[in-house]
Design a protein around this motif. Structure first.
Motif, mmCIF file in Angstrom:
data_model
loop_
_atom_site.group_PDB
_atom_site.id
_atom_site.type_symbol
_atom_site.label_atom_id
_atom_site.label_comp_id
_atom_site.label_asym_id
_atom_site.label_seq_id
_atom_site.Cartn_x
_atom_site.Cartn_y
_atom_site.Cartn_z
ATOM 1 N N ALA A 1 -96.421 54.313 54.501
ATOM 2 C CA ALA A 1 -97.642 54.196 55.159
ATOM 3 C C ALA A 1 -97.803 55.019 56.290
ATOM 4 O O ALA A 1 -96.882 55.536 56.901
ATOM 5 C CB ALA A 1 -97.754 52.766 55.704
ATOM 6 N N VAL A 2 -98.856 55.627 56.336
ATOM 7 C CA VAL A 2 -99.270 56.540 57.715
ATOM 8 C C VAL A 2 -99.894 55.464 58.730
ATOM 9 O O VAL A 2 -100.960 55.046 58.481
ATOM 10 C CB VAL A 2 -100.017 57.800 57.257
ATOM 11 C CG1 VAL A 2 -100.120 58.564 58.578
ATOM 12 C CG2 VAL A 2 -99.386 58.502 56.085
ATOM 13 N N LEU A 3 -99.562 55.656 59.992
ATOM 14 C CA LEU A 3 -100.277 55.077 61.093
ATOM 15 C C LEU A 3 -101.603 55.950 61.496
ATOM 16 O O LEU A 3 -101.465 57.056 61.683
ATOM 17 C CB LEU A 3 -99.229 55.021 62.065
ATOM 18 C CG LEU A 3 -99.566 53.986 63.428
ATOM 19 C CD1 LEU A 3 -99.553 52.444 62.996
ATOM 20 C CD2 LEU A 3 -98.321 53.876 64.447
ATOM 21 N N LEU A 4 -102.550 55.246 61.395
ATOM 22 C CA LEU A 4 -103.689 55.758 61.784
ATOM 23 C C LEU A 4 -104.742 55.155 62.565
ATOM 24 O O LEU A 4 -105.147 53.972 62.379
ATOM 25 C CB LEU A 4 -104.391 55.882 60.251
ATOM 26 C CG LEU A 4 -103.765 56.772 59.292
ATOM 27 C CD1 LEU A 4 -104.291 56.667 57.799
ATOM 28 C CD2 LEU A 4 -103.849 58.279 59.542
ATOM 29 N N ARG A 5 -105.423 56.047 63.657
ATOM 30 C CA ARG A 5 -106.124 55.316 64.749
ATOM 31 C C ARG A 5 -107.264 54.789 64.124
ATOM 32 O O ARG A 5 -107.993 55.001 63.152
ATOM 33 C CB ARG A 5 -106.633 56.404 65.539
ATOM 34 C CG ARG A 5 -106.912 55.702 66.956
ATOM 35 C CD ARG A 5 -107.868 56.679 67.779
ATOM 36 N NE ARG A 5 -106.888 57.855 68.099
ATOM 37 C CZ ARG A 5 -107.843 58.809 69.163
ATOM 38 N NH1 ARG A 5 -108.933 58.522 69.270
ATOM 39 N NH2 ARG A 5 -107.206 59.930 69.200
ATOM 40 N N TYR B 1 -91.420 53.661 54.832
ATOM 41 C CA TYR B 1 -91.647 54.330 56.179
ATOM 42 C C TYR B 1 -92.982 53.855 56.554
ATOM 43 O O TYR B 1 -93.750 53.721 55.965
ATOM 44 C CB TYR B 1 -91.647 55.709 55.853
ATOM 45 C CG TYR B 1 -90.270 56.458 55.618
ATOM 46 C CD1 TYR B 1 -89.101 56.231 56.483
ATOM 47 C CD2 TYR B 1 -90.263 57.632 54.802
ATOM 48 C CE1 TYR B 1 -88.007 56.936 56.336
ATOM 49 C CE2 TYR B 1 -89.072 58.257 54.899
ATOM 50 C CZ TYR B 1 -87.818 57.841 55.448
ATOM 51 O OH TYR B 1 -86.747 58.451 55.264
ATOM 52 N N LEU B 2 -92.978 53.990 57.876
ATOM 53 C CA LEU B 2 -94.262 54.081 58.794
ATOM 54 C C LEU B 2 -94.389 55.271 59.461
ATOM 55 O O LEU B 2 -93.360 55.525 60.243
ATOM 56 C CB LEU B 2 -94.336 52.905 59.806
ATOM 57 C CG LEU B 2 -95.604 52.737 60.507
ATOM 58 C CD1 LEU B 2 -97.000 52.514 59.359
ATOM 59 C CD2 LEU B 2 -95.654 51.785 61.454
ATOM 60 N N ILE C 1 -89.540 45.194 57.464
ATOM 61 C CA ILE C 1 -89.715 46.001 58.323
ATOM 62 C C ILE C 1 -89.649 47.574 57.991
ATOM 63 O O ILE C 1 -88.578 47.923 57.560
ATOM 64 C CB ILE C 1 -88.958 45.785 59.622
ATOM 65 C CG1 ILE C 1 -89.467 44.344 60.074
ATOM 66 C CG2 ILE C 1 -89.502 46.731 60.934
ATOM 67 C CD1 ILE C 1 -88.800 43.744 61.192
ATOM 68 N N PRO C 2 -90.609 48.558 57.951
ATOM 69 C CA PRO C 2 -90.300 49.925 57.478
ATOM 70 C C PRO C 2 -89.654 50.613 58.930
ATOM 71 O O PRO C 2 -89.859 50.270 59.826
ATOM 72 C CB PRO C 2 -91.630 50.581 57.325
ATOM 73 C CG PRO C 2 -92.785 49.711 58.251
ATOM 74 C CD PRO C 2 -91.920 48.178 58.211
#
Ligand code: SF4
Length: 388
Positions: free
Chosen positions: A267-271, A296-297, A332-333
């Protein structure tokens, strides 16, 4: 924050395309042919914001717009901040480029010995086999080449890639990516997998794909049969938000796993999309139910024009800290930053070590309580362990 209800039904169905025949709707080629790619296509269903209208002009020379009908149905037409919409609809804010942002933020071009092969780590390579995807993510790290909007002209020689891997015996792991390799034909996918698995030193092959998420119809019996013939194939998929976890995706993931392919999620952390603990927690719980390991994050890469979607790294750290101890460790990634310029993925962890010296470690647990872990030098024996 987008409202989430853990118990809501997982969306599934034809939505805006309710009159479409099943034989079309469940046909991945129909989904690809009927993608929404132009401003007018979107305006049929949603009222575009000013930023989005500007975004369509920028997209022509930055990264094409495309969304499959299936995935478009996940957009809440009444919410301009819908987390699905923000990932795929372009924004005028993409024209804002900071001086730290780059066309090639993780330095892939510097480690490309032949077009399409990125060789950064000693024992593995990234094998880019196409520049096309089922839908395009506005924060894509490879925007420079994906969709060819920037006229990169990506023409990988697949055979040159095989030759490079054959000649480099230290390569034991190949990640096939792009673009998205699963939009290629069955024959081509099978050929690539068979060629790689015939190389004796390649121990395992991974596919990186967002197709199960954008286009679950692609997981046909024929494709699954091709997968099941592979000795050691793994797959990384890319789901950012729990609303992407539909019944269709659930079925697709369970089928992939049933055919012997372990699944992990990146996953990509995105605002404004998934940058809070509640959303990530809901996502990872759904992943676990789909038999997908949260792997992954990612901190969003410094790709040009992505500042409006990027969070501060402290946000990811806080999320991981609020997960550790409060849900299954397996769920938990690993939070990572892909180092700018080509340093590779660096794990970023909350600090649980308060102090480290010759006496051992002073540790903080998930509740903030302090514990000592002594070193071996603190251990004493009252009698000899071994008699002569
Ligand atoms: S699916 Fe992957 S390669 Fe394609 S646009 Fe999205 S992030 Fe980029």
């Amino acid at each position: 924050m987008y409202p989430l209800d853990e118990k809501e039904n997982w969306f599934s169905g034809k939505g805006h395309w309710s009159k479409t025949l099943d034989e079309d709707w469940f046909n991945w080629k129909w989904q690809m042919r009927n993608r929404l790619t132009k401003k007018e296509h979107f305006e049929r269903f949603i009222q575009l914001t000013e930023h989005e209208i500007q975004g369509f002009d920028i997209a022509q020379s930055k990264l094409s717009v495309a969304v499959t009908p299936y995935f478009f149905n996940l957009i809440d037409p009444n919410n301009p901040n819908c987390p699905i919409r923000k990932q795929l609809l372009p924004s005028g804010l993409e024209s804002v480029i900071s001086r730290v942002e780059k066309k090639d933020p993780v330095g892939e071009e510097n480690t490309m010995p032949v077009p399409g092969i990125v060789h950064r780590y000693p024992d593995r390579v990234l094998f880019l086999v196409t520049d096309r995807c089922a839908s395009y993510c506005r924060y894509c790290t490879r925007s420079r080449l994906v969709s060819n909007a920037q006229k990169y002209g990506f023409h990988p020689s697949i055979e040159a890639g095989f030759k490079y891997i054959e000649e480099n015996k230290s390569i034991r792991d190949v990640l096939i990516s792009g673009g998205d390799p699963l939009i290629l034909s069955d024959d081509k996918i099978e050929y690539i997998l068979n060629r790689l698995s015939s190389i004796p030193h390649v121990e395992f092959v991974r596919i990186g794909s967002r197709v199960p998420v954008f286009l679950p119809q692609r997981l046909t019996d024929q494709l699954l049969k091709i997968f099941s013939k592979q000795e050691n194939l793994w797959m990384s998929i890319h789901i950012n938000h729990p609303l992407e976890c539909t019944k269709e995706l659930y079925d697709a993931c369970r089928k992939i796993v049933a055919h012997g392919i372990p699944l992990g999620n990146q996953a990509v952390l995105l605002r404004g999309i998934n940058d809070n603990t509640q959303t990530i927690k809901s996502l990872i719980h759904r992943l676990m139910m789909m038999k997908v390991k949260p792997y992954y994050l990612y901190q969003c890469d410094l790709i040009e024009g992505s500042g409006h979607l990027r969070t501060d790294p402290s946000v990811g750290l806080k999320i991981i800290e609020e997960l550790r101890g409060f849900t299954s460790g397996y769920a938990i990634p690993q939070f990572v930053i892909d180092a700018p310029g080509g340093g590779g993925k660096i794990p970023i962890n909350p600090n649980y070590i308060i102090k480290s010296d010759e006496n051992g470690l002073v540790l903080k647990n998930y509740e903030g309580k302090i514990f000592n872990y002594p070193t071996n030098s603190d251990l004493i024996t009252t009698k000899p362990l071994f008699l002569p």
